[in-house]
Design an enzyme around this catalytic site. Structure first.
Site, short mmCIF file in Angstrom:
data_model
loop_
_atom_site.label_atom_id
_atom_site.label_comp_id
_atom_site.label_asym_id
_atom_site.label_seq_id
_atom_site.Cartn_x
_atom_site.Cartn_y
_atom_site.Cartn_z
N LYS A 135 6.92 4.88 18.49
CA LYS A 135 7.08 6.39 17.96
C LYS A 135 7.67 7.20 18.98
CE LYS A 135 3.12 5.33 14.93
NZ LYS A 135 1.78 5.51 14.58
N LYS A 161 8.75 1.98 11.94
CA LYS A 161 8.86 2.73 13.15
C LYS A 161 9.36 1.46 14.40
CE LYS A 161 4.45 1.36 13.80
NZ LYS A 161 3.38 1.28 12.47
N GLY A 175 -1.96 6.21 6.09
CA GLY A 175 -2.41 6.42 4.95
C GLY A 175 -1.38 6.62 3.74
N GLU A 193 11.43 10.04 8.57
CA GLU A 193 10.40 10.86 8.89
C GLU A 193 9.03 10.30 8.91
OE1 GLU A 193 8.43 13.99 10.21
OE2 GLU A 193 10.60 14.66 9.55
N GLY A 206 3.29 9.70 10.15
CA GLY A 206 2.88 9.66 8.74
C GLY A 206 3.46 11.09 7.99
N ASP A 243 2.31 0.21 19.42
CA ASP A 243 2.90 1.28 18.33
C ASP A 243 3.19 2.66 18.87
OD1 ASP A 243 2.12 1.78 15.45
OD2 ASP A 243 1.05 3.37 16.35
N ARG A 293 6.95 -10.17 -2.52
CA ARG A 293 6.67 -11.79 -2.36
C ARG A 293 6.11 -12.40 -3.56
NH1 ARG A 293 4.53 -9.47 2.58
NH2 ARG A 293 5.58 -9.94 4.26
N ASN A 346 0.84 -1.15 0.02
CA ASN A 346 -0.06 -0.02 0.00
C ASN A 346 0.77 1.11 -0.05
OD1 ASN A 346 -2.54 1.57 0.24
ND2 ASN A 346 -2.10 1.83 2.54
N GLY A 381 -11.27 -0.17 8.63
CA GLY A 381 -9.76 -0.31 8.19
C GLY A 381 -8.79 0.62 9.16
#
Length: 426
Positions: A205, A105, A302, A129, A134, A201, A45, A13, A187
């Protein structure tokens, strides 16, 4: 026109977003920066998976060794995610003098010293960055725009999943399970949401962000974390009545002799700028001794927002002859002269279920006073019932003292149970 040969590690993505952004803005990048990026290889893959329109599918390979054999590669963009094999692949490329741009991260938080050492050895650049928030350029700001400041604190909403869930619990009056189900349907949350809702997570960060902000290593394993699974609509509603909104915060503060770093649900005053951050958006609130308070706000995830940060890093890496490395000791652990605090002071929200009888408040206050804890506000809702909720807000006190007091409160015969303990920041 400078030609920059790039290889992709992965092409999902985010990789597709980077490719589309390079296509969309190729003319602008060429005009402003005088360079053109050419994708000469991509490790995937499966070579048969659909790719964005126009992607050079002849460059696809399932072999890292084949990717390494590509000639005249100046730059690698990593999209694999996870700690391994991404860290090993990036280390190999950096030692060969190929600069690396990544949004990973986890790899940075776990293996930053190893990767930076490889970059130094190869004379290459390591750019990340996009690993924090994001598309929000907070890392570049800390490195390049705020170097005249002594940064005193960073406080942020740096996980969009938990922010979305808490907003829905607050605005939509959903419970935790309903908010999680909705976040997964949209999502925002993974099928296994543990890393988000448990604080992992955000801790990755915060390790990166606070290390840069405070110019000292803040190891991931030293960061306190507490998730949002115990947050209830009742506490959100009660907090709002008291003038607070709840956010999952990553908090870093530098003191003269230590750094505190913690991730947990937090009550903030309703007029604090961070309470205006809704849905899956991110924001980082920075305090410097010269500039005062700043807030960076935007989309923290995103494909295109993340691609924006990655392409910016690609441009920086491609035009930099001598790459920048950290001047603090980027070691595995925190330096002895600036340890990571395991105790800190803050205010607390405490909710308990108590028997409706004389002496309850006196017994409770006695326990708190024994641990040096002062009550700022206290309220009891309900009358004439066998059990009633008691809610209080403390003055600033030590985390360790509050935890000991809560254990003792739970043993009082007048207290049926301690229902919630939530930290409060101003």
């Amino acid at each position: 026109m400078k030609q920059v040969n790039v290889i992709f590690l992965g092409c999902g993505n985010i990789g597709g977003g980077v490719f589309r952004l390079l296509q969309m803005n190729a003319a602008g990048i060429a005009h402003r920066e005088g360079m053109q990026f050419n994708i000469v290889g991509a490790l995937v893959r499966s070579v048969n998976k659909p790719r964005p329109e126009g992607f050079p599918t002849q460059c696809l390979t399932t072999s890292f060794d084949e990717l390494l054999a590509k000639p005249d590669v100046q730059l690698a963009a990593e999209f694999l995610g996870g700690v391994e094999p991404a860290s090993t692949y990036m280390e190999t490329l950096l030692r060969r003098g190929v600069s690396v741009v990544t949004a990973n991260k986890e790899a940075i938080a776990h293996n930053w010293p190893r990767l930076e050492a490889a970059a130094r050895a190869g004379g290459a650049g390591l750019y990340f960055e996009a690993s924090v928030c994001g598309g929000i350029p907070v890392i570049k700001s800390l490195y390049s725009s705020l170097q005249a400041n002594d940064i005193q604190q960073v406080k942020g909403i740096i996980n969009g999943t938990t922010n979305y869930m808490l907003c829905r619990m607050s605005q939509g009056h959903l419970d935790y399970s309903q908010a999680l189900e909705e976040a997964q349907a949209k999502g925002y949350a993974e099928p296994d949401p543990t890393n988000d809702v448990g604080g992992g997570d955000a801790a990755c960060k915060l390790s990166i962000l606070s290390s840069i902000a405070f110019h000292t290593k803040v190891p991931l394993e030293d960061i306190f974390r507490e998730g949002i699974t115990g947050i209830t609509p009742q506490d959100i509603e009660t907090g709002r009545e008291l003038g607070y909104d709840i956010k999952m915060l990553a908090i870093g503060k530098k003191h003269e002799d230590r750094v505190e770093a913690r991730v947990h649900p937090t009550f903030l005053p309703l007029d604090h700028p961070l309470t205006a951050v809704k849905d899956s958006y991110n924001a980082v609130y920075v305090t410097g001794n010269a500039v005062g308070n700043l807030m960076y706000y935007g989309k923290g995830a995103g494909d295109l927002p993340t691609a924006s940060a990655m392409v910016s890093d690609m441009v920086t890496a491609a035009r930099t002859a001598h790459h920048r490395y950290n001047t603090f000791a980027n070691t595995e652990g925190a330096p002895a002269e600036m340890p990571i605090a395991q105790d800190w002071t803050t205010r607390f929200y405490l909710r308990m279920t108590a028997l409706d009888m004389p002496g309850v408040l006196a017994a409770m206050a006695g326990v708190l006073a024994h641990h040096g804890i002062s009550i700022a506000t206290c309220s009891q809702k309900g009358y004439g019932h066998e059990q009633v909720p008691i809610v209080l807000i403390t003055h600033p006190t030590w985390e360790s003292a509050m935890r000991q007091a809560v254990c003792e409160l739970a043993q009082l015969p007048q207290i049926k149970q301690v229902d919630a303990l939530i930290r409060v920041e101003e």
